[in-house]
Design a protein around this motif. Structure first.
Motif, short mmCIF file in Angstrom:
data_model
loop_
_atom_site.label_atom_id
_atom_site.label_comp_id
_atom_site.label_asym_id
_atom_site.label_seq_id
_atom_site.Cartn_x
_atom_site.Cartn_y
_atom_site.Cartn_z
N PHE A 288 -20.31 -36.56 -102.93
CA PHE A 288 -21.47 -35.72 -102.64
C PHE A 288 -21.14 -34.33 -103.17
CE2 PHE A 288 -24.18 -32.85 -100.36
CZ PHE A 288 -25.31 -33.55 -99.97
N VAL A 289 -21.61 -34.01 -104.36
CA VAL A 289 -21.31 -32.71 -104.98
C VAL A 289 -22.64 -32.05 -105.35
CG1 VAL A 289 -19.98 -31.50 -106.74
CG2 VAL A 289 -19.19 -33.71 -105.89
N LYS A 290 -23.35 -31.57 -104.34
CA LYS A 290 -24.63 -30.91 -104.56
C LYS A 290 -24.94 -30.05 -103.34
CE LYS A 290 -27.21 -34.92 -102.78
NZ LYS A 290 -28.30 -35.90 -103.06
N SER A 291 -26.06 -29.35 -103.39
CA SER A 291 -26.46 -28.52 -102.26
C SER A 291 -26.63 -29.36 -101.00
CB SER A 291 -27.77 -27.80 -102.59
OG SER A 291 -28.31 -27.17 -101.43
N THR A 292 -26.24 -28.77 -99.86
CA THR A 292 -26.41 -29.45 -98.58
C THR A 292 -27.75 -29.13 -97.92
OG1 THR A 292 -25.20 -27.63 -97.54
CG2 THR A 292 -23.93 -29.60 -98.11
N SER B 11 -11.87 -31.93 -89.64
CA SER B 11 -12.32 -31.32 -90.90
C SER B 11 -11.15 -30.68 -91.64
CB SER B 11 -13.40 -30.28 -90.63
OG SER B 11 -12.91 -29.23 -89.81
N ASP B 12 -11.38 -30.44 -92.92
CA ASP B 12 -10.40 -29.77 -93.77
C ASP B 12 -11.15 -28.74 -94.61
OD1 ASP B 12 -8.55 -28.96 -95.75
OD2 ASP B 12 -7.55 -30.92 -95.74
N ILE B 13 -10.93 -27.47 -94.34
CA ILE B 13 -11.69 -26.41 -94.99
C ILE B 13 -11.43 -26.36 -96.49
CG2 ILE B 13 -10.03 -24.50 -94.81
CD1 ILE B 13 -13.76 -24.40 -93.79
N ARG B 14 -10.35 -27.02 -96.93
CA ARG B 14 -9.98 -27.00 -98.35
C ARG B 14 -10.75 -28.01 -99.19
NH1 ARG B 14 -3.78 -28.37 -97.50
NH2 ARG B 14 -4.92 -30.06 -96.43
N THR B 15 -11.36 -28.99 -98.52
CA THR B 15 -11.99 -30.10 -99.26
C THR B 15 -13.40 -30.43 -98.83
OG1 THR B 15 -11.07 -31.72 -97.68
CG2 THR B 15 -9.74 -31.22 -99.64
N ASP B 16 -13.85 -29.89 -97.68
CA ASP B 16 -15.07 -30.39 -97.05
C ASP B 16 -16.32 -29.58 -97.37
OD1 ASP B 16 -13.36 -32.24 -96.07
OD2 ASP B 16 -13.58 -31.71 -93.96
N ILE B 17 -16.28 -28.82 -98.45
CA ILE B 17 -17.45 -28.13 -98.98
C ILE B 17 -17.68 -28.66 -100.40
CG2 ILE B 17 -18.19 -25.87 -99.90
CD1 ILE B 17 -17.18 -24.62 -97.35
N PRO B 18 -18.93 -28.96 -100.76
CA PRO B 18 -19.16 -29.59 -102.07
C PRO B 18 -18.69 -28.77 -103.27
CG PRO B 18 -21.10 -29.80 -100.69
CD PRO B 18 -20.18 -28.86 -99.98
N LEU B 19 -18.80 -27.43 -103.17
CA LEU B 19 -18.43 -26.60 -104.30
C LEU B 19 -17.98 -25.23 -103.81
CD1 LEU B 19 -18.38 -26.83 -107.44
CD2 LEU B 19 -20.61 -25.70 -107.45
N TYR B 20 -16.83 -24.77 -104.31
CA TYR B 20 -16.27 -23.48 -103.95
C TYR B 20 -16.36 -22.52 -105.14
CZ TYR B 20 -13.90 -26.22 -100.26
OH TYR B 20 -13.60 -27.06 -99.20
N TYR B 21 -16.50 -21.22 -104.84
CA TYR B 21 -16.41 -20.17 -105.85
C TYR B 21 -15.10 -19.42 -105.65
CZ TYR B 21 -21.22 -20.34 -107.75
OH TYR B 21 -22.38 -20.71 -108.39
N ILE B 22 -14.42 -19.13 -106.75
CA ILE B 22 -13.14 -18.42 -106.70
C ILE B 22 -13.31 -17.05 -107.36
CG2 ILE B 22 -10.67 -18.60 -107.11
CD1 ILE B 22 -11.94 -21.06 -105.65
N TYR B 23 -12.93 -15.99 -106.61
CA TYR B 23 -12.96 -14.63 -107.13
C TYR B 23 -11.53 -14.08 -107.16
CZ TYR B 23 -17.99 -14.76 -106.09
OH TYR B 23 -19.32 -15.09 -106.04
N GLU B 24 -11.17 -13.43 -108.25
CA GLU B 24 -9.85 -12.81 -108.36
C GLU B 24 -10.01 -11.38 -108.85
OE1 GLU B 24 -7.47 -15.30 -110.87
OE2 GLU B 24 -7.38 -16.94 -109.40
N ASP B 25 -9.45 -10.46 -108.08
CA ASP B 25 -9.52 -9.02 -108.42
C ASP B 25 -10.96 -8.58 -108.71
OD1 ASP B 25 -6.69 -8.65 -108.25
OD2 ASP B 25 -6.50 -9.66 -110.19
N GLY B 26 -11.89 -9.07 -107.92
CA GLY B 26 -13.28 -8.65 -108.05
C GLY B 26 -14.07 -9.37 -109.13
#
Length: 254
Positions: free
Chosen positions: A15-19, A72-87
């Protein structure tokens, strides 16, 4: 589908889409993960901007299971994560296990999907759900109250509401103060700095018909707008519309 069943599908990348519209009776949450060194400043930012950033759970440094979702596992249980580095936004991921740090503190923030369920149950239709779209979200000219490195514009979500149902929609959503509560603006989008309502900054636009009014609620994507103003080495958030589904009923947050 039960929330734990959906989280399992998400964890297995099935399941890799909006919830949006998923597990309608259960509360969903926005996510912000950042190093413990910056956690106090972010907590202060959420307190000063409660309407946009209502905290419903905090996972201490290194913790991966939310109290709101057993197993639950916060590292895997969201369909898609955004990563920000140094803004800077650098990438999106479906699983953040390989970049997880033991000093990461995770914040879960209330989500408007909870009051959406209440609106639908009380006879106020939502077009983005009917059209299977992610809700439209916009950066505004309303500044949030800064804290530490965190500052930036308020982000809002928009839903067209029948003119004769606007007051009911305001009353219904006001019952959920930890899920963004009542609208922050009703009517002309230009007043809050939205020049072209047909071009949202996040999500997907839905038509506002002649007998409808655009109604705007504070949005949990606000911390993502703040993330680009920081020099924090790494901040992880949910992708807009891709939420953490809890085991708590929506009614628990009234």
């Amino acid at each position: 589908m039960k929330p734990y069943e959906l989280r399992e599908l998400i964890r297995n990348e099935e399941f890799v889409k909006s919830t949006t519209g998923a597990c309608n009776d259960f509360a969903q949450a926005n996510l912000v993960i950042l190093p413990k060194e910056y956690a106090f400043d972010f907590l202060l930012y959420t307190q000063r901007n409660h309407k946009a950033c209502p905290v419903i759970d905090v996972l201490e440094a290194g913790q991966i299971e939310s109290r709101l979702a057993k197993g639950s596992d916060i590292r895997t249980d969201i369909p898609l994560y955004y990563i920000y580095e140094d803004g800077q936004f650098v990438e999106e991921m479906t699983d953040i296990t390989r970049i997880w740090q033991d000093d990461f503190v995770s914040f879960l923030l209330g989500c408007s999907f909870t009051f959406e369920s209440a609106l639908i149950k009380e006879g106020i239709p939502l077009r983005h759900i009917d059209e299977n779209k992610n809700v439209a979200m916009y950066r505004t000219n309303i500044a949030t109250e800064p804290a530490g490195q965190f500052s930036g514009p308020l982000v809002v979500s928009m839903r067209p509401v029948k003119n004769n149902q606007v007051e009911r929609a305001k009353a219904i959503t006001s019952r959920f103060p930890n899920m963004h509560g009542a609208p922050v603006h009703v009517g002309d989008p230009a007043v809050i700095g939205i020049e072209d309502i047909s071009s949202p900054d996040y999500g997907e636009f839905v038509e506002v018909k002649e007998d409808e009014t655009p109604v705007f609620w504070a949005c949990g994507v606000t911390p993502q707008a703040a993330a680009v103003n920081t020099k924090i080495p790494r901040i992880i958030t949910h992708a807009p519309g891709h939420m953490f589904v809890t085991d708590k009923k929506n009614e628990d947050f009234q």
